[in-house]
Design an enzyme around this catalytic site. Structure first.
Site: not given
Length: 326
Positions: A241, A279
């Site tokens: 992230h 993602e």
């Protein structure tokens, strides 16, 4: 290339004096190596040959991104260079250095203990069977000089007391909040970071340019993460992230530097890691485009409970084959 100066993570400076067929390397002003080229073969002469060969490869790959291998003739080949993977035998008594292998050598970029030394033992977490993860490292973990930017890029473990205020400021920035949705108070952010600090599957990192913090990263073991059900996850896949908090460090040229450094560190940290995944939100086309330029591919879109995500994947083989490091 005469007069090119390259900084090393230990503070020393490598000076390249010469050209395409003859050059001298100086380390902190002291002669380290003399090299002469005939056709494709470089003949190296130096005192500390292990250091000299490494330094010669570093300057060649850092200065010329298109250079994929070096052919060397050595009067004496130190066995440690072969056993360590820097050199491999070639025909006619020559030796070669492959760019893709050079950048997989952990020193001097990676700092501290590596996960590779941690023995494999499988455990269960929330019904998921995965390797027991090593203790989290502290302090600085990675450092490399980016010649294109003229800056140091480094990664260190997040320190809650030192980094809480900036983390909270970054999370409350409207641009960041749009994608992270973690805006809140200092105490809420302290609870968030303390929860991750005791979670063995997540490592929190601060990215720095010239030792000035500019970004927050989370590196997680994908097998234990919410992403695991959405693809064929391996035991040592790592996920990331990413958050750039300082406006002055945005832009494609900066992304290329810090994203390459982040992936490089994770692949050096654990040689059993074959893939890095991410993602981002599927509508975050800017970030997806940045990642694709650096070798990630979009495998699919899928639905998390809180967002439609794009599954972005980078493989060890592809990263080191392309190897956009300098």
């Amino acid at each position: 290339m005469s007069g090119v100066s390259l900084a090393l993570p230990d503070g020393r400076t490598l000076l390249v004096d010469g050209g395409a067929h003859e050059l001298t390397l100086l380390l902190d002003g002291q002669p380290l190596l003399r090299a002469e080229r005939q056709d494709e073969v470089w003949w190296l002469q130096g005192g500390d040959m292990p250091l000299a060969v490494w330094a010669f490869a570093y300057q060649a790959f850092a200065i010329d991104p298109a250079c994929q291998r070096l052919l060397l003739q050595l009067d004496d080949c130190p066995a440690a260079l072969v056993q360590g993977g820097l050199l491999s035998p070639e025909a006619d008594g020559l030796w070669q250095v492959q760019r893709s292998m050079f950048w997989q050598l952990p020193m001097p970029w990676r700092r501290g203990a590596a996960s590779e030394s941690y023995p494999q033992r499988f455990v269960l977490s929330d019904g998921r069977r995965h390797p027991q993860r090593p203790p989290k490292p502290a302090g600085e973990l990675y450092r490399r000089f980016d010649r294109r930017l003229g800056s140091w890029i480094s990664l260190r473990a997040l320190d809650i007391e030192a980094d809480l205020e900036r983390f909270s400021r970054w999370q409350n920035h409207p641009r960041v909040a749009e994608f992270w949705q973690e805006q809140g108070s200092l105490e809420q952010h302290r609870e968030y970071l303390e929860r991750l600090a005791v979670d063995p599957h997540v490592l929190t990192l601060i990215g720095c340019f010239d030792d000035q913090p500019f970004a927050y990263f989370e590196a997680y073991w994908a097998k234990e993460d919410r992403i695991a059900p959405f693809y064929a996850v391996d035991d040592y896949d790592r996920g990331i992230h990413m958050l750039v908090g300082e406006e002055t460090h945005r832009g494609p040229h900066k992304v290329e530097s810090w994203l390459s450094a982040l992936v490089h560190y994770l692949l050096l940290d654990e040689p059993r890691t074959q893939r890095i995944v991410a993602e981002p939100r599927a509508d975050n086309q800017r970030m997806i485009a940045h990642m694709q330029r650096l070798g990630f591919w979009q495998e699919k879109e899928f639905d998390f409970p809180h967002k439609c995500a794009a599954l972005m994947v980078q493989s060890r083989e592809r990263f080191f084959d392309r190897c956009r490091l300098c």
